[in-house]
Design a protein around this motif. Structure first.
Motif, PDB file in Angstrom:
ATOM      1  N   MET A  47      -0.416  14.161 -39.927  1.00 51.30           N
ATOM      2  CA  MET A  47       0.582  15.035 -40.571  1.00 51.30           C
ATOM      3  C   MET A  47       1.123  16.067 -39.809  1.00 51.30           C
ATOM      4  SD  MET A  47      -2.327  15.282 -44.053  1.00 51.30           S
ATOM      5  CE  MET A  47      -1.312  16.176 -44.985  1.00 51.30           C
ATOM      6  N   GLN A  48       0.575  16.534 -38.915  1.00 50.17           N
ATOM      7  CA  GLN A  48       1.023  17.824 -38.300  1.00 50.17           C
ATOM      8  C   GLN A  48       1.227  17.440 -36.863  1.00 50.17           C
ATOM      9  OE1 GLN A  48      -1.460  20.987 -39.292  1.00 50.17           O
ATOM     10  NE2 GLN A  48      -1.114  20.823 -41.488  1.00 50.17           N
ATOM     11  N   ASP A  49       2.480  16.798 -36.494  1.00 50.20           N
ATOM     12  CA  ASP A  49       2.693  16.542 -35.120  1.00 50.20           C
ATOM     13  C   ASP A  49       2.609  17.853 -34.218  1.00 50.20           C
ATOM     14  OD1 ASP A  49       2.826  14.334 -33.804  1.00 50.20           O
ATOM     15  OD2 ASP A  49       4.663  13.817 -34.498  1.00 50.20           O
ATOM     16  N   SER A  50       2.043  17.869 -33.147  1.00 50.54           N
ATOM     17  CA  SER A  50       1.728  19.140 -32.619  1.00 50.54           C
ATOM     18  C   SER A  50       2.551  19.220 -31.114  1.00 50.54           C
ATOM     19  CB  SER A  50       0.184  18.891 -32.298  1.00 50.54           C
ATOM     20  OG  SER A  50      -0.619  18.507 -33.562  1.00 50.54           O
ATOM     21  N   PHE A  51       2.716  20.377 -30.944  1.00 51.48           N
ATOM     22  CA  PHE A  51       2.981  20.629 -29.244  1.00 51.48           C
ATOM     23  C   PHE A  51       1.632  21.141 -28.523  1.00 51.48           C
ATOM     24  CE2 PHE A  51       6.997  22.345 -31.339  1.00 51.48           C
ATOM     25  CZ  PHE A  51       7.821  21.180 -30.533  1.00 51.48           C
ATOM     26  N   TYR A  52       1.115  20.136 -27.747  1.00 54.36           N
ATOM     27  CA  TYR A  52       0.118  20.607 -27.050  1.00 54.36           C
ATOM     28  C   TYR A  52       0.286  21.141 -25.668  1.00 54.36           C
ATOM     29  CZ  TYR A  52      -3.731  18.498 -29.710  1.00 54.36           C
ATOM     30  OH  TYR A  52      -4.448  18.029 -31.009  1.00 54.36           O
ATOM     31  N   ILE A  53      -0.484  22.087 -25.298  1.00 56.27           N
ATOM     32  CA  ILE A  53      -0.435  22.996 -24.019  1.00 56.27           C
ATOM     33  C   ILE A  53      -1.299  22.455 -23.019  1.00 56.27           C
ATOM     34  CG2 ILE A  53      -0.534  25.093 -22.935  1.00 56.27           C
ATOM     35  CD1 ILE A  53       0.604  26.283 -25.408  1.00 56.27           C
ATOM     36  N   SER A  54      -2.537  21.982 -23.361  1.00 54.33           N
ATOM     37  CA  SER A  54      -3.479  21.307 -22.544  1.00 54.33           C
ATOM     38  C   SER A  54      -4.202  20.426 -23.541  1.00 54.33           C
ATOM     39  CB  SER A  54      -4.523  22.153 -21.942  1.00 54.33           C
ATOM     40  OG  SER A  54      -5.168  23.068 -22.777  1.00 54.33           O
ATOM     41  N   PRO A  65      -0.019  36.249 -42.515  1.00 58.21           N
ATOM     42  CA  PRO A  65       1.519  35.577 -42.139  1.00 58.21           C
ATOM     43  C   PRO A  65       1.451  35.201 -40.592  1.00 58.21           C
ATOM     44  CG  PRO A  65       1.390  38.222 -42.377  1.00 58.21           C
ATOM     45  CD  PRO A  65       0.144  37.669 -42.394  1.00 58.21           C
ATOM     46  N   GLY A  66       2.554  34.201 -40.405  1.00 55.30           N
ATOM     47  CA  GLY A  66       2.704  33.928 -38.773  1.00 55.30           C
ATOM     48  C   GLY A  66       3.434  32.919 -38.849  1.00 55.30           C
ATOM     49  N   LYS A  67       3.834  32.768 -37.457  1.00 55.08           N
ATOM     50  CA  LYS A  67       4.862  31.516 -37.176  1.00 55.08           C
ATOM     51  C   LYS A  67       3.862  30.387 -36.765  1.00 55.08           C
ATOM     52  CE  LYS A  67       8.097  34.199 -34.659  1.00 55.08           C
ATOM     53  NZ  LYS A  67       7.809  35.453 -33.767  1.00 55.08           N
ATOM     54  N   VAL A  68       4.189  29.025 -36.974  1.00 54.60           N
ATOM     55  CA  VAL A  68       3.682  27.887 -36.837  1.00 54.60           C
ATOM     56  C   VAL A  68       4.515  26.880 -36.057  1.00 54.60           C
ATOM     57  CG1 VAL A  68       1.878  28.312 -38.545  1.00 54.60           C
ATOM     58  CG2 VAL A  68       3.934  26.857 -39.131  1.00 54.60           C
ATOM     59  N   TYR A  69       3.914  25.818 -35.513  1.00 53.17           N
ATOM     60  CA  TYR A  69       4.996  25.116 -34.625  1.00 53.17           C
ATOM     61  C   TYR A  69       4.672  23.734 -34.936  1.00 53.17           C
ATOM     62  CZ  TYR A  69       5.552  29.569 -32.280  1.00 53.17           C
ATOM     63  OH  TYR A  69       5.851  30.864 -31.846  1.00 53.17           O
ATOM     64  N   HIS A 117      14.061  21.423 -42.118  1.00 55.02           N
ATOM     65  CA  HIS A 117      12.952  21.503 -41.247  1.00 55.02           C
ATOM     66  C   HIS A 117      13.134  22.221 -39.827  1.00 55.02           C
ATOM     67  CE1 HIS A 117      11.920  17.725 -43.625  1.00 55.02           C
ATOM     68  NE2 HIS A 117      10.756  17.938 -43.414  1.00 55.02           N
ATOM     69  N   SER A 118      12.058  22.788 -39.557  1.00 55.57           N
ATOM     70  CA  SER A 118      12.461  23.688 -38.404  1.00 55.57           C
ATOM     71  C   SER A 118      11.091  23.464 -37.344  1.00 55.57           C
ATOM     72  CB  SER A 118      12.735  25.032 -38.628  1.00 55.57           C
ATOM     73  OG  SER A 118      12.651  25.763 -37.280  1.00 55.57           O
ATOM     74  N   HIS A 119      11.118  23.466 -35.987  1.00 54.06           N
ATOM     75  CA  HIS A 119      10.149  22.936 -35.243  1.00 54.06           C
ATOM     76  C   HIS A 119       9.158  24.162 -34.825  1.00 54.06           C
ATOM     77  CE1 HIS A 119      12.996  24.818 -32.639  1.00 54.06           C
ATOM     78  NE2 HIS A 119      11.867  25.329 -31.871  1.00 54.06           N
ATOM     79  N   GLN A 120       9.677  25.211 -35.838  1.00 49.63           N
ATOM     80  CA  GLN A 120       9.162  26.728 -35.649  1.00 49.63           C
ATOM     81  C   GLN A 120       9.500  27.174 -37.016  1.00 49.63           C
ATOM     82  OE1 GLN A 120      10.316  30.255 -33.430  1.00 49.63           O
ATOM     83  NE2 GLN A 120       9.626  30.799 -35.381  1.00 49.63           N
ATOM     84  N   PHE A 121       8.431  27.546 -38.011  1.00 46.93           N
ATOM     85  CA  PHE A 121       8.516  28.269 -39.044  1.00 46.93           C
ATOM     86  C   PHE A 121       7.675  29.333 -39.450  1.00 46.93           C
ATOM     87  CE2 PHE A 121       5.888  25.394 -41.574  1.00 46.93           C
ATOM     88  CZ  PHE A 121       5.599  24.126 -40.619  1.00 46.93           C
ATOM     89  N   MET A 122       7.323  29.643 -40.730  1.00 47.24           N
ATOM     90  CA  MET A 122       6.506  30.658 -40.926  1.00 47.24           C
ATOM     91  C   MET A 122       5.665  30.114 -42.092  1.00 47.24           C
ATOM     92  SD  MET A 122       7.998  34.440 -40.263  1.00 47.24           S
ATOM     93  CE  MET A 122       6.578  35.172 -40.133  1.00 47.24           C
TER      94      MET A 122
END
Ligand code: PHE
Length: 338
Positions: free
Chosen positions: A148-155, A186-190, A199-204
């Motif tokens: 449901m939440q396709d993610s940007f993995y770093i490792s 509150p905060g940014k999510v990706y 849609h935005s790949h980064q939103f709040m």
């Protein structure tokens, strides 16, 4: 020689020029020094006469030099004062001043609203452990709902957080007494989404978490009703629709009645009369237990509000990308709201 020296002094217009004249006439290689050096060749009677004459000339030149130096110094001070003087009658230059970003304004407004209801404001990292983003929220590795939440993995173990629900887990885990909690975050999510108008790949997001005795769905509904009316006006209504999130049970999606058509149906609300603005529900017992809480004693609700959605509705913005392209013509319109 004297006349020549005095004329040069007279003609000097700067202190530097004047100094050059001094060196030329009175310096070690100057004519006067030369004459004095040659005195030895003169006869005994001539010597005192010549000596006296040279002294007179030298004194006269020195005096003239001093006088001119004073004059030039005075002029220099005057010029400096003139160049530094300020014309107080000139009109001022306009100061170009920025304004707070519309999303910042909306977040601050929502923070104030929830602080007024007794919430504290928390923060969490944007680069997050897989554990807090998923596992501690009842989403073990391999759980299908991770999609449901396709993610940007770093490792393997680290990713850009896909929601602010991470702070639910962090706050519950960090509360050593395992007592009541009432926070927003509150905060940014990706997310690995393609950007388009909605849609935005980064939103709040603004996350909310309340844990206590006998916390029920009615508390969640009441809280969000207050939120909707305070943000959008007393005539706004909310609607709960059943939904699914692994970390809440039951889960709901919450719609706000459409402002544009007063719930009658228009293109903004796709003719439904309602607009979805957030997800929420009762904190899943697994999540409570996993973070050390006794799910038989305490219960809680949680919600996640999409900040851009709220801002778009509030300001009538039709494309989420406007918030991130920083076109000053767009941003300037929001300085009037401050
Ligand atoms: N984290 C969910 C999302 O991003 C929203 C949510 C928050 C749902 C809290 C339930 C409880 O979609």
């Amino acid at each position: 020689l004297k006349q020549e020296a005095l004329a040069s002094i007279e003609q000097s217009t700067t202190l530097k020029e004047l100094n050059d004249v001094r060196v030329a006439y009175l310096g070690k290689k100057g004519p006067i020094t030369e004459v004095l050096r040659g005195m030895g060749k003169l006869s005994a009677e001539e010597r005192p006469k010549m000596g006296a004459l040279v002294n007179v000339v030298r004194e006269e030149i020195t005096e003239k030099l001093e006088a001119k130096k004073e004059l030039l110094e005075e002029e220099e001070v005057k010029a400096q004062l003139a160049s530094e003087s300020i014309d107080v009658t000139l009109p001022g230059r306009p100061v170009s001043k920025g304004s707070r970003h519309p999303l910042t304004q909306i977040v601050e407004e929502m923070e104030d609203l929830f602080i007024g209801m007794g919430y504290s404001v928390m923060e969490g990292p944007e680069v997050e452990k897989d554990y807090y983003n998923f596992e501690a929220l009842n989403l073990p590795k391999g759980h299908p709902a991770r999609d449901m939440q396709d993610s940007f993995y770093i490792s393997d173990d680290l990713l850009m957080r896909t929601h602010t629900s991470t702070v639910q887990a962090r706050t519950m885990e960090g509360n050593v007494e395992k007592g009541p909690i009432k926070i927003i975050c509150p905060g940014k999510v990706y997310r690995r989404d393609s950007d388009d108008a909605t849609h935005s790949h980064q939103f709040m997001q603004i996350e909310g978490l309340v844990i206590g005795k006998d916390i029920s769905m009615a508390n969640l509904k009441g809280t969000l009703e207050v939120f909707a009316k305070k943000m959008f006006g007393e005539e706004r209504e909310i609607r709960l629709r059943p939904s699914f999130f692994p970390f809440t049970e039951p889960s709901v999606e919450i719609d706000i009645s459409c402002k544009m058509c007063n719930g009658k149906g228009c293109s903004v609300c796709k003719n439904t009369g309602w607009i979805e603005v957030l997800g929420g529900g009762m904190v899943h017992p697994n999540v409570l237990e996993m973070n050390g809480y006794n799910a038989k004693e305490l219960s809680g609700f949680a919600f996640g509000i999409g900040v851009e959605r709220i801002a778009m509705l509030r300001y009538g913005v039709d494309d989420i990308r406007h918030f991130y392209t920083n076109d000053s013509r767009f941003l300037q319109q929001f300085s009037v709201h401050e």
